[in-house]
Design an enzyme around this catalytic site. Structure first.
Site, PDB file in Angstrom:
ATOM      1  CD1 TRP A   1      -2.308   1.776   2.387  1.00 26.58           C
ATOM      2  CD2 TRP A   1      -2.743   1.653   0.196  1.00 26.58           C
ATOM      3  NE1 TRP A   1      -3.254   2.727   2.088  1.00 26.58           N
ATOM      4  CE2 TRP A   1      -3.546   2.668   0.752  1.00 26.58           C
ATOM      5  CE3 TRP A   1      -2.831   1.406  -1.169  1.00 26.58           C
ATOM      6  CZ2 TRP A   1      -4.434   3.437  -0.015  1.00 26.58           C
ATOM      7  CZ3 TRP A   1      -3.711   2.168  -1.935  1.00 26.58           C
ATOM      8  CH2 TRP A   1      -4.499   3.164  -1.358  1.00 26.58           C
TER       9      TRP A   1
ATOM     10  CB  SER B   1      -9.471  -8.293   2.169  1.00 27.80           C
ATOM     11  OG  SER B   1      -9.481  -8.212   3.581  1.00 27.80           O
TER      12      SER B   1
ATOM     13  NE  ARG C   1      10.669  -0.824  11.130  1.00 26.86           N
ATOM     14  CZ  ARG C   1      10.932  -0.062  12.186  1.00 26.86           C
ATOM     15  NH1 ARG C   1      12.192   0.232  12.478  1.00 26.86           N
ATOM     16  NH2 ARG C   1       9.960   0.403  12.941  1.00 26.86           N
TER      17      ARG C   1
ATOM     18  N   GLY D   1     -10.085   4.402   2.327  1.00 25.30           N
ATOM     19  CA  GLY D   1     -11.143   4.126   1.371  1.00 25.30           C
ATOM     20  C   GLY D   1     -11.055   2.727   0.817  1.00 25.30           C
TER      21      GLY D   1
ATOM     22  CD  GLU E   1      -2.906  -3.410  10.675  1.00 30.92           C
ATOM     23  OE1 GLU E   1      -3.183  -3.559  11.878  1.00 30.92           O
ATOM     24  OE2 GLU E   1      -1.955  -2.706  10.289  1.00 30.92           O
TER      25      GLU E   1
ATOM     26  CG  ASN F   1      -8.532  -7.766   7.659  1.00 31.93           C
ATOM     27  OD1 ASN F   1      -8.075  -7.868   8.788  1.00 31.93           O
ATOM     28  ND2 ASN F   1      -8.182  -6.774   6.853  1.00 31.93           N
TER      29      ASN F   1
ATOM     30  CB  THR G   1     -12.439  -5.120   3.489  1.00 41.11           C
ATOM     31  OG1 THR G   1     -11.862  -3.853   3.198  1.00 41.11           O
ATOM     32  CG2 THR G   1     -11.439  -5.935   4.280  1.00 41.11           C
TER      33      THR G   1
ATOM     34  CE  LYS H   1     -10.543  -1.771   6.076  1.00 40.78           C
ATOM     35  NZ  LYS H   1      -9.726  -2.594   5.153  1.00 40.78           N
TER      36      LYS H   1
ATOM     37  CB  ALA I   1      -1.759  -2.285  -2.513  1.00 40.30           C
TER      38      ALA I   1
END
Length: 378
Positions: free
Chosen positions: A36, A285, A56, A158, A312, A287, A279, A222, A162
């Site tokens: 993303w 997704s 990183r 929104g 997440e 999730n 999602t 969500k 990605a």
């Protein structure tokens, strides 16, 4: 007035009578070199903004600079030649005019703290990660405000996968900042307006909001609802079930947003209903994918082929439910997901209990609870 009309003063430009001309930022930094972050950095660079992206890992920054692609997260997608990858935080933030924070929510505080000595004064910061901090119950904007005081903090959120964004598919998102009095007098100078214009391309269309709380709550909740939809899909249920979970899940978003001072109508926009629908409708997704695998009976450590994938909604299930309990907000779908993921509750029985709950009115004003399975009244 002797038949003469009163002269009308010339209209002043505002959001109702005409467009306001905002100035885009010239230099933008994206913190986070995942899929993303890379897609957003590519979008800003295509919009003509001088864009740097920080991660990183020096090896990944070098590979991106040499190949013009992100081989780990967006392989095969060519990035703009003007995009500048770096693993040096000082270099990434030097003379920047705005920053997009695209790190996992659980690392946000540490990353924000590490930016403190290099960040130019007053630079606006936009969150592109979603969640609520575990333990404190803080929205992510509060985390950043605590670690980086003196900077306007907003969010970009929104219905955005990605890969599609990076490929230039038509995409819409919301840019939200709390508006100060000055922002309302001169909205074209507000960080939300300037950042939206900075990110706009022929394919990427930002909308502006002043309800940061509503946008953040939508983004956090969500992910949890998407896990619920995945669980039911994996268990063999189909469109009726998912539509019910999406609709009632959106109500849970509204209740929590309102309890925190956000607006219910924000949740019906891109950062709420739009993101929730996307999602909950595709295993693109993480999730939804996690929920689907769990619904099929897989153990958590077997999901994603045993790879340690950060999801997440799995993290947010704890923080969202904890915050809702503190505020006295009922969120039964999120509670069900939390019970399965973190309390060892059986998936099928937990969702059966959700469906067998007392019948209630859909509008909150209809204060009604019916218990249909308790036998005939005496």
């Amino acid at each position: 007035m002797d038949g003469q009309s009163i002269p009308t003063p010339p209209a002043q430009p505002n959001s109702l009578t005409g467009p306001r001309r905002a100035t885009p930022y010239s230099r933008l930094t994206v913190i986070g070199m995942g899929s993303w972050g890379t897609a957003l950095a590519a979008t800003a660079a295509r919009a003509g903004c001088e864009t740097r992206i920080w991660g990183r890992r020096p090896d990944l920054a070098k590979a991106m600079a040499e190949t013009g692609q992100n081989p780990d997260h967006l392989p095969g997608i060519d990035l703009p030649a003007t995009l500048r990858p770096t693993s040096d935080l000082r270099e990434a933030l030097e003379n920047t005019e705005a920053v997009l924070l695209v790190t996992p929510s659980h690392t946000l505080r540490d990353v924000a703290r590490s930016m403190r000595e290099f960040l130019p004064e007053g630079v606006p910061l936009a969150l592109c990660c979603k969640g609520i901090e575990r333990g404190t119950g803080y929205l992510l904007s509060h985390v950043v405000e605590e670690e980086l005081p003196g900077h306007p903090v907003g969010a970009l959120s929104g219905p955005t996968f990605a890969t599609e964004t990076a490929l230039g598919h038509p995409t819409a998102a919301t840019v939200a900042f709390n508006f100060t009095h000055h922002d309302r007098i001169e909205p074209e100078k507000a960080p939300a307006a300037r950042l939206a214009l900075t990110m706009q391309t022929e394919a990427f269309r930002p909308y502006i909001s002043d309800d940061l709380v509503g946008v953040e709550v939508g983004g956090a909740v969500k992910n949890v609802i998407a896990i619920a939809c995945g669980m039911m899909t994996g268990a063999g249920f189909a469109e009726n079930t998912r539509a019910a979970l999406i609709t009632r899940g959106m109500d849970e978003m509204k209740f929590l947003a309102e309890a925190l001072g956000g607006r219910r109508e924000t949740v019906t926009g891109l950062a709420g209903a739009g993101d929730l629908t996307l999602t909950c409708s595709s295993t693109t997704s993480r999730n939804m994918a996690l929920g689907t695998q769990l619904g099929r009976g897989m153990a958590r450590d077997e999901c994603f082929d045993g790879k340690p994938v950060v999801v997440e909604g799995e993290v947010n299930a704890v923080s969202v439910v904890d915050l809702a309990r503190r505020l006295g907000v009922r969120m039964p779908i999120c509670e069900a997901v939390h019970a399965v993921l973190h309390e060892g509750a059986p998936l099928t029985a937990t969702f059966q209990q959700l469906w067998a709950a007392p019948i209630e009115g859909e509008p909150r004003a209809l204060d009604l609870l019916l218990h249909p399975h308790e036998g005939d009244p005496a």
